[in-house]
Design an enzyme around this catalytic site. Structure first.
Site, PDB file in Angstrom:
ATOM      1  N   TYR B 122       0.786  -1.189  -0.016  1.00  0.00           N
ATOM      2  CA  TYR B 122      -0.156  -0.146  -0.041  1.00  0.00           C
ATOM      3  C   TYR B 122       0.972   1.322   0.089  1.00  0.00           C
ATOM      4  O   TYR B 122       1.753   1.418   0.613  1.00  0.00           O
ATOM      5  CB  TYR B 122      -0.939  -0.157   1.110  1.00  0.00           C
ATOM      6  CG  TYR B 122      -2.068   1.130   1.081  1.00  0.00           C
ATOM      7  CD1 TYR B 122      -3.332   0.731   0.630  1.00  0.00           C
ATOM      8  CD2 TYR B 122      -1.738   2.367   1.652  1.00  0.00           C
ATOM      9  CE1 TYR B 122      -4.150   1.744   0.494  1.00  0.00           C
ATOM     10  CE2 TYR B 122      -2.655   3.339   1.272  1.00  0.00           C
ATOM     11  CZ  TYR B 122      -3.828   3.170   0.947  1.00  0.00           C
ATOM     12  OH  TYR B 122      -4.764   4.141   0.756  1.00  0.00           O
ATOM     13  N   GLN B 186     -10.853  -0.087   0.802  1.00  0.00           N
ATOM     14  CA  GLN B 186     -11.236  -0.799  -0.288  1.00  0.00           C
ATOM     15  C   GLN B 186     -10.115  -1.587  -0.870  1.00  0.00           C
ATOM     16  O   GLN B 186     -10.118  -2.708  -1.461  1.00  0.00           O
ATOM     17  CB  GLN B 186     -12.194  -0.193  -1.090  1.00  0.00           C
ATOM     18  CG  GLN B 186     -11.486   1.233  -1.579  1.00  0.00           C
ATOM     19  CD  GLN B 186     -11.520   2.499  -1.070  1.00  0.00           C
ATOM     20  OE1 GLN B 186     -11.740   2.312   0.312  1.00  0.00           O
ATOM     21  NE2 GLN B 186     -11.480   3.652  -1.627  1.00  0.00           N
ATOM     22  N   ASN B 209      -3.387   5.601   6.462  1.00  0.00           N
ATOM     23  CA  ASN B 209      -4.170   6.225   7.291  1.00  0.00           C
ATOM     24  C   ASN B 209      -4.985   5.360   8.293  1.00  0.00           C
ATOM     25  O   ASN B 209      -4.897   4.082   8.180  1.00  0.00           O
ATOM     26  CB  ASN B 209      -5.002   7.299   6.500  1.00  0.00           C
ATOM     27  CG  ASN B 209      -6.331   6.823   5.818  1.00  0.00           C
ATOM     28  OD1 ASN B 209      -6.416   5.502   5.999  1.00  0.00           O
ATOM     29  ND2 ASN B 209      -6.707   7.397   4.989  1.00  0.00           N
ATOM     30  N   SER B 232       6.982   8.102  14.584  1.00  0.00           N
ATOM     31  CA  SER B 232       8.405   7.914  14.539  1.00  0.00           C
ATOM     32  C   SER B 232       9.000   8.224  15.759  1.00  0.00           C
ATOM     33  O   SER B 232       8.784   9.296  16.533  1.00  0.00           O
ATOM     34  CB  SER B 232       8.887   8.636  13.205  1.00  0.00           C
ATOM     35  OG  SER B 232      10.219   7.977  12.844  1.00  0.00           O
ATOM     36  N   GLN B 254      13.456  14.156  12.916  1.00  0.00           N
ATOM     37  CA  GLN B 254      12.606  13.283  13.278  1.00  0.00           C
ATOM     38  C   GLN B 254      11.087  14.159  13.781  1.00  0.00           C
ATOM     39  O   GLN B 254      10.096  13.702  13.380  1.00  0.00           O
ATOM     40  CB  GLN B 254      13.034  12.487  14.532  1.00  0.00           C
ATOM     41  CG  GLN B 254      12.113  11.279  14.757  1.00  0.00           C
ATOM     42  CD  GLN B 254      12.272  10.400  13.461  1.00  0.00           C
ATOM     43  OE1 GLN B 254      11.155   9.765  13.368  1.00  0.00           O
ATOM     44  NE2 GLN B 254      13.267  10.247  12.913  1.00  0.00           N
ATOM     45  N   HIS B 257       8.551  15.042  11.206  1.00  0.00           N
ATOM     46  CA  HIS B 257       7.561  14.037  10.497  1.00  0.00           C
ATOM     47  C   HIS B 257       6.169  14.335  10.920  1.00  0.00           C
ATOM     48  O   HIS B 257       5.280  14.034  10.139  1.00  0.00           O
ATOM     49  CB  HIS B 257       8.034  12.711  11.007  1.00  0.00           C
ATOM     50  CG  HIS B 257       9.011  11.946  10.056  1.00  0.00           C
ATOM     51  ND1 HIS B 257       8.585  11.606   8.809  1.00  0.00           N
ATOM     52  CD2 HIS B 257      10.124  11.532  10.188  1.00  0.00           C
ATOM     53  CE1 HIS B 257       9.656  11.120   8.110  1.00  0.00           C
ATOM     54  NE2 HIS B 257      10.530  10.917   9.070  1.00  0.00           N
ATOM     55  N   GLU B 322      12.963   3.334  18.058  1.00  0.00           N
ATOM     56  CA  GLU B 322      12.942   3.066  16.680  1.00  0.00           C
ATOM     57  C   GLU B 322      14.383   3.316  16.066  1.00  0.00           C
ATOM     58  O   GLU B 322      15.129   2.389  15.577  1.00  0.00           O
ATOM     59  CB  GLU B 322      11.862   3.711  15.707  1.00  0.00           C
ATOM     60  CG  GLU B 322      11.431   3.405  14.286  1.00  0.00           C
ATOM     61  CD  GLU B 322      10.956   4.278  13.696  1.00  0.00           C
ATOM     62  OE1 GLU B 322      10.695   5.473  14.136  1.00  0.00           O
ATOM     63  OE2 GLU B 322      10.455   4.385  12.550  1.00  0.00           O
ATOM     64  N   HIS B 323      14.730   4.648  16.132  1.00  0.00           N
ATOM     65  CA  HIS B 323      16.071   4.857  15.826  1.00  0.00           C
ATOM     66  C   HIS B 323      16.796   5.470  17.055  1.00  0.00           C
ATOM     67  O   HIS B 323      16.648   6.198  17.802  1.00  0.00           O
ATOM     68  CB  HIS B 323      16.003   6.197  14.869  1.00  0.00           C
ATOM     69  CG  HIS B 323      15.115   5.989  13.628  1.00  0.00           C
ATOM     70  ND1 HIS B 323      13.815   6.503  13.574  1.00  0.00           N
ATOM     71  CD2 HIS B 323      15.278   5.636  12.514  1.00  0.00           C
ATOM     72  CE1 HIS B 323      13.288   6.149  12.539  1.00  0.00           C
ATOM     73  NE2 HIS B 323      14.151   5.714  11.792  1.00  0.00           N
ATOM     74  N   ASP B 356      17.335   6.813   6.538  1.00  0.00           N
ATOM     75  CA  ASP B 356      16.156   7.075   5.998  1.00  0.00           C
ATOM     76  C   ASP B 356      15.920   6.634   4.385  1.00  0.00           C
ATOM     77  O   ASP B 356      14.981   6.108   3.824  1.00  0.00           O
ATOM     78  CB  ASP B 356      15.485   8.049   6.281  1.00  0.00           C
ATOM     79  CG  ASP B 356      15.186   8.443   7.950  1.00  0.00           C
ATOM     80  OD1 ASP B 356      15.087   7.408   8.557  1.00  0.00           O
ATOM     81  OD2 ASP B 356      15.242   9.684   8.329  1.00  0.00           O
ATOM     82  N   GLU B 410       0.111 -38.723  26.640  1.00  0.00           N
ATOM     83  CA  GLU B 410      -0.875 -37.905  26.409  1.00  0.00           C
ATOM     84  C   GLU B 410      -2.326 -38.284  25.900  1.00  0.00           C
ATOM     85  O   GLU B 410      -3.024 -37.390  25.911  1.00  0.00           O
ATOM     86  CB  GLU B 410      -0.241 -36.914  25.152  1.00  0.00           C
ATOM     87  CG  GLU B 410       1.015 -36.341  25.632  1.00  0.00           C
ATOM     88  CD  GLU B 410       1.496 -35.293  24.583  1.00  0.00           C
ATOM     89  OE1 GLU B 410       0.939 -35.062  23.342  1.00  0.00           O
ATOM     90  OE2 GLU B 410       2.588 -34.695  24.975  1.00  0.00           O
ATOM     91  N   HIS B 415      -2.343 -41.847  17.780  1.00  0.00           N
ATOM     92  CA  HIS B 415      -1.082 -41.361  17.416  1.00  0.00           C
ATOM     93  C   HIS B 415      -0.080 -42.836  17.768  1.00  0.00           C
ATOM     94  O   HIS B 415       0.518 -42.926  16.725  1.00  0.00           O
ATOM     95  CB  HIS B 415      -0.544 -40.166  18.281  1.00  0.00           C
ATOM     96  CG  HIS B 415      -1.155 -38.841  17.993  1.00  0.00           C
ATOM     97  ND1 HIS B 415      -2.418 -38.525  17.990  1.00  0.00           N
ATOM     98  CD2 HIS B 415      -0.533 -37.748  17.497  1.00  0.00           C
ATOM     99  CE1 HIS B 415      -2.615 -37.278  17.542  1.00  0.00           C
ATOM    100  NE2 HIS B 415      -1.189 -36.797  17.503  1.00  0.00           N
TER     101      HIS B 415
END
Lengths: 434, 434
Positions: B122, B186, B209, B232, B254, B257, B322-323, B356, B410, B415
């Site tokens: 996406y 969709q 989104n 981020s 950062q 963003h 994250e970073h 990045d 068991e 088995h």
């Protein structure tokens, strides 16, 4: 077992997301354990497991673990030890190393691979105990190097604090480092958020009832969880060289698990379909768990007759079964054409229970067609990776303009300036020197 | 930027699970696309993207892709090509092989590693286009060997069918094999369940989104999804050897963003904390996206002063950012003590934008503290593994009793019998001979 032509077969799949009431109950339990800690754990243990504990009684003591060895047969200890050794040896072959790529410009890129720090394993209580599942969940974590492996399992109901000794012995052999007698959604909440008695973990694994499954979903994000298993499945792919009695026995070993388990024969041979179907009927009647196996075979079982091996293989790939047995004249010749299957058993002696208990590969395998995109549990489930970037001055001076072009194209001027400020300063303080 | 002592700092984290109305809307969209296919896709595209398409207009034609190259600057094509080449080269180093373990008894165990068959990526529409995210999602899939990589992205609003040419060029350079102009929940539903025009995929990746994120959650299980990214984050770990202006610029890269992005300095040096804080204020005012950066710095930014490097490192591990940039005298000496961080940047020239856009490692990295148990996107996200078990007759005769012991323990007699029937038959037909 019904015999159906290939074009008429469609596998029923069912998923259980719980009723709204179950979801609400689990949310409340998680909320309360998160808020009240041990107090909530003890209250729910009394309520659901009929066992009154104190906080100091949650943890299973080393002496109890040792006592468990006296309660089980020596042959069991020997068997579980050989199984553990084989499982460990297979999983050790998956070990991966951190690596780095030292570049001519002095830069170093790499990937650091480390074990998770602390993992929780849920083990269901109730009448049936599955020591093999303890091995399959714990050993990969232990081989991956996870230093803290915590097992939670409900106390036996009826007011005793005891835990099934076979489970305890399996835990000790597999390498569990802490055991708590607590089960249900409350145990999952404790593992996720921690209480005074139980420190929180990074990941929760292991099967459980619908409340446990819903609780794992609920805490996902705060911790990682394993995938939630659906009913077990086997597909036996066979031609007329297959032994009908073996195929039938293996199908039934799956069908006896669960009324919703699915056992399917896919064959190019109408004669084999008939023979396997008859063998299933014959062997089924002799099984202690025949009622379960009967329900499974009637609802989810089938002998599918394909018009060609190509068609048979394409049915298998569409089903993407958890377990696939290939009982054909040349199973290796077919292996490369199997696109989707969690665990693949080749030839007449690779009966599924060999893999369930002993061979080495994990028996926790994607169900419900998810072998299309998921994999059996292995070491990768117990590691985390960090990227490493050491960029040299030379490399930055060389690539800086390109990086700024890309950042500005995305409208991220701050990104460009983080590069620019270095390019400017480095050219003031001595230009291209390293 | 506020300066806070270590003991007073706690990172705010926020997760967005959408409103009940958003959840309901997404469920309905998914349901309708699943039921009506293309018709629903076209209807929603008209409704949400103001674009009237026919089913045959969904797919972006090769000629449009070629035309996109004429619309972008040559310098952009050159830059995206060098970035793609570096990213490809890094990810190629993660390639893993299927392996097998041939045992003395004639058994063969192994693990078969294969690429997913079909992956959907996406790509958000809207004003800001991020070609770098196209590279980071697509290249690992392509290097893993995924033969079909499908991109979906909404048509530009306002009645045109066009797609941002920078996105198209990045897609072509990265190795996308099909592109559809459809977005929102969709598009996710179409990728998961398929329509007449769009075949279903095995896994869906890429940011979007809240509707896209909720739709991915909704279809998870039918297909795999990547993790859903939070805002981020960057942590800069620095001692008094660090260049305050560099640290500030990186923190701001950062912060620009997103208002919810978090930029945190952790330092042993009160003087550096002061200098970086002042530099952040100075540089912030010069940024085009200063309003966003200001909101981020005020709400989620901080310069944390630790009393020792040990304390500083323990704060970093708790944040699991994250970073992480390490700007200290000897960054390699600290690397081994970092337990939790998605991507680690070492030394003064490894500014986060280097990673990045360009260095090679993936820029899709676990957020929200999940680096404790998750990893940056890599080839492992685009493969599936199957276990392989070929057990020899010799091995089965040797291990059969042990396997039966474990199965019976068991309560799974079926088995045990799958093994027993073979042991009996093989001893009748010639015993231990292979």
């Amino acid at each position: 077992m019904r015999i159906v032509p290939a074009e008429e077969f469609d596998l029923k799949r069912e998923s259980d997301y719980g009723t709204p009431e179950q979801n609400e109950a689990v949310k409340e339990i998680v909320r309360n354990v998160r808020r009240e800690g041990d107090a909530a754990l003890l209250r729910y243990t009394e309520q659901f497991d009929n066992t009154k504990l104190t906080a100091s009684g949650l943890r299973v003591q080393h002496s109890e673990l040792m006592a468990a060895y006296d309660e089980v047969e020596e042959s069991f200890v020997t068997a579980i030890r050989s199984a553990a050794e084989r499982i460990r040896s297979y999983h050790q072959k998956q070990k991966r190393s951190s690596w780095m790529d030292v570049q001519p410009d002095g830069s170093i890129l790499g990937q650091i691979i480390r074990p998770l720090q602390r993992v929780g394993v849920y083990v269901p209580g109730g009448k049936a105990a599955y020591p093999s599942s303890v091995l399959m969940n714990v050993i990969p974590a232990q081989v991956a190097g996870v230093p803290e492996i915590v097992m939670v399992t409900p106390p036996a109901t009826g007011g005793t604090e005891g835990i099934n000794p076979y489970i305890l012995v399996a835990a000790a052999e597999a390498g569990v480092t802490e055991i708590y007698r607590v089960g249900g959604a409350q145990a999952i909440a404790a593992l996720a958020y921690g209480t005074a008695s139980i420190a929180p973990v990074d990941k929760i694994c292991g099967p459980g009832n619908i409340y446990v499954a819903l609780a794992k979903r609920e805490v996902y994000g705060a911790v990682n969880i394993d995938s939630i298993a659906g009913p077990s499945e086997i597909v036996v792919l066979a031609d007329d060289s297959a032994e009908a009695a073996y195929a039938a026995a293996d199908l039934l070993s799956q069908a006896e698990h669960d009324e919703m388990a699915s056992a399917v024969l896919v064959t190019t041979s109408p004669a084999l379909a008939k023979a396997v179907s008859a063998e299933v009927e014959r062997q089924l009647e002799l099984l202690p768990r025949r009622d379960i196996a009967r329900a499974s075979v009637d609802s989810y079982g089938a002998a599918i007759v394909a018009r060609s091996m190509d068609e048979a293989i394409s049915i298998v790939n569409k089903l993407a079964p958890e377990h696939l047995e290939i009982m054909t004249e040349d199973p290796m010749g077919i292996l490369g054409r199997i696109e989707n299957a969690g665990a693949i058993f080749l030839g007449p002696y690779s009966s599924e229970p060999v893999g369930d208990y002993f061979a080495g590969p994990n028996h926790i395998i994607p169900t419900n067609g998810t072998a299309r995109f998921s994999s059996p549990v292995d070491l990768d489930d117990f590691i985390k990776k960090s990227s490493m970037i050491y960029y040299s001055k030379e490399a930055l001076l060389r690539d800086g303009e390109t990086i700024m072009e890309l950042a500005r194209r995305e409208g991220l001027e701050g990104h460009a300036r983080a590069i620019e400020i270095r390019l400017e300063q480095e050219s003031q303080t001595g230009g291209n020197s390293k």
